[in-house]
Design a protein around this motif. Structure first.
Motif, PDB file in Angstrom:
ATOM      1  N   ASN A   1       0.896   3.730  -2.780  1.00 36.72           N
ATOM      2  CA  ASN A   1       0.331   5.389  -2.194  1.00 36.72           C
ATOM      3  C   ASN A   1       1.221   6.570  -3.176  1.00 36.72           C
TER       4      ASN A   1
ATOM      5  N   THR B   1      -4.357  12.683   5.779  1.00 35.49           N
ATOM      6  CA  THR B   1      -3.607  11.783   5.903  1.00 35.49           C
ATOM      7  C   THR B   1      -2.793  11.490   5.153  1.00 35.49           C
TER       8      THR B   1
ATOM      9  N   ASN C   1       0.737   9.381  -5.696  1.00 36.18           N
ATOM     10  CA  ASN C   1       1.786  10.692  -5.562  1.00 36.18           C
ATOM     11  C   ASN C   1       2.410  11.488  -6.445  1.00 36.18           C
TER      12      ASN C   1
ATOM     13  N   ASP D   1       0.864  -1.326   0.081  1.00 40.18           N
ATOM     14  CA  ASP D   1       0.262  -0.145   0.194  1.00 40.18           C
ATOM     15  C   ASP D   1       0.465   0.979  -0.496  1.00 40.18           C
ATOM     16  N   ASP D   2       2.617   1.470   1.030  1.00 39.15           N
ATOM     17  CA  ASP D   2       2.860   2.076   1.069  1.00 39.15           C
ATOM     18  C   ASP D   2       3.477   2.380  -0.505  1.00 39.15           C
TER      19      ASP D   2
ATOM     20  N   LYS E   1      -3.213   9.970   2.433  1.00 37.43           N
ATOM     21  CA  LYS E   1      -3.090   8.666   1.744  1.00 37.43           C
ATOM     22  C   LYS E   1      -4.285   9.117   0.252  1.00 37.43           C
ATOM     23  N   TRP E   2      -4.016   8.429  -0.356  1.00 37.67           N
ATOM     24  CA  TRP E   2      -5.044   8.536  -1.377  1.00 37.67           C
ATOM     25  C   TRP E   2      -6.305   7.364  -1.686  1.00 37.67           C
TER      26      TRP E   2
ATOM     27  N   LYS F   1      -7.579  13.057  -3.639  1.00 36.39           N
ATOM     28  CA  LYS F   1      -5.732  12.771  -1.636  1.00 36.39           C
ATOM     29  C   LYS F   1      -6.799  13.279  -0.647  1.00 36.39           C
TER      30      LYS F   1
END
Ligand code: BYC
Length: 329
Positions: A244, A272, A248, A240-241, A274-275, A268
């Protein structure tokens, strides 16, 4: 309990570590914590070796199969310059596979065994290459966004713990960054071109977006190998990172070109960082990686054909005193 090993000593020892020499495990994990590279002749737990073989082998197969969707467009590339660039890119991808097979071989699995496992469907390769490149614009989206996703993953993992894999990734990334520039150039050309060209690149993006979201692997809570791979610094960030990080970097660029993502929920969360998006269709992902995607059979059939048709080359290379070797006068 096993001393100060990198795996949390308060946790029950995972079954895949049973029978390991705990002293050596502790030293190994201390080296990883300290940022050392592990080299082929160094002691390593069986699970580390097994995981690396699985991951590097899958990566190598992805490069081989990944050459096919774009490769089918070499003869149809619009113009001599585009043809040359695409040929060079496809050739690079095959070179990446060679680097990666060599890195995996250092762990004790032969190249022949890896190729057999690809051809019999035992080994996986990246989901994305089981989709067709329907138009020229599909090749542009692959070269820009899939290469970009690969760079996000590989730049991070090149800082990992296994020396031969990290060195291969460093070299691969420098070539991939040319691929990305080439892909971006073609996408910009189409997105700023005629109405038909803009429509073509938009349709390609719409087709490739779901596989691209899948490319980084299942969400962290579904990832099977992520935790141990991150503990042993083979993977340097979670699925997930990485996803993300890719979003970005590339969603703003996609929007700048006036292209539309096929998910209206995309935005976005500024709090947080995060998307947020509609959850990708993970059932489709599982079907595709387990052999039932739109092009799985075709892709493997091409590789089987290449293996059979190329067997005489391998025989010639492996024969010491062979009729194929022309004696020097
Ligand atoms: N596709 O536990 P998880 C390129 C499988 S080529 C297929 O999270 P992990 C290019 C996973 O194997 C560059 N399968 O796995 C070439 C596992 O199944 P098994 C390709 C996937 O390993 C030509 C199960 O799902 N890049 O750029 O912790 C032209 C559970 O997943 C995928 C690499 O290969 C997937 N996308 O993390 C253009 C990078 N995702 O083995 C471009 C190296 C997951 O238990 N690999 N699975 O049966 C990695 O970094 C990691 O393996 C992944 C997955 C992040 C992909």
């Amino acid at each position: 309990m096993y001393g100060n090993a990198y795996i949390d000593p308060n946790e029950k020892m995972p079954s895949f570590l049973e029978g390991e020499d705990l002293q050596k495990l502790e030293e190994f994990e201390a080296r990883i914590t300290g940022g050392d590279k592990i080299e082929p002749m160094d002691w390593m737990p069986r699970e580390y070796r097994k995981q690396l073989i699985r991951m590097i082998e899958q990566h190598a197969h992805s490069e081989v199969i990944g050459a096919l969707p774009e490769g089918t467009w070499i003869t149809r590339a619009p113009g001599f310059r585009r043809k040359l660039s695409l040929m060079a890119k496809v050739q690079d991808e095959m070179g990446h596979a060679q680097l990666l097979y060599s890195a995996a071989e250092t762990l004790g699995k032969s190249r022949e065994a890896m190729i057999d496992d690809l051809l019999t469907g035992k080994s996986k390769y990246s989901n994305v290459f089981n989709y067709p490149a329907v138009t020229w614009a599909d090749t542009a989206v692959i070269a820009w966004l899939i290469d970009a996703g690969a760079i996000v993953n590989q730049v991070a993992n090149s800082k990992g713990s296994y020396g031969p894999y990290c060195r291969a990734l460093e070299r691969i990334c420098s070539e991939e960054s040319f691929h990305l520039k080439y892909g971006h150039d073609v996408v910009v050309h189409l997105a700023t071109g005629t109405k038909t060209q803009r429509q073509m690149v938009q349709e390609a993006l719409t087709r490739w977006w779901p596989p691209i979201m899948h490319f980084f692997g299942p969400s962290d809570k579904e990832s099977v190998h992520g935790a141990i791979l991150m503990k042993w610094k083979v993977k340097m960030a979670s699925n997930d990172d990485m996803r993300n990080q890719f979003l970005n970097m590339y969603v703003p660029k996609i929007w700048d070109l006036g292209l539309v993502l096929p998910d209206p929920a995309f935005k976005k969360n500024e709090t947080t960082g995060k998307w947020e998006y509609t959850e990708p269709d993970w059932d489709e992902f599982k079907r595709v990686i387990n052999g039932d995607g739109p092009c799985n059979k075709e892709r493997l059939a091409v590789r089987k054909w290449a293996e059979t048709e190329g067997s005489w080359v391998r025989r010639a290379l492996n024969t010491k005193e062979s009729a194929y070797v022309v004696p020097l006068a």
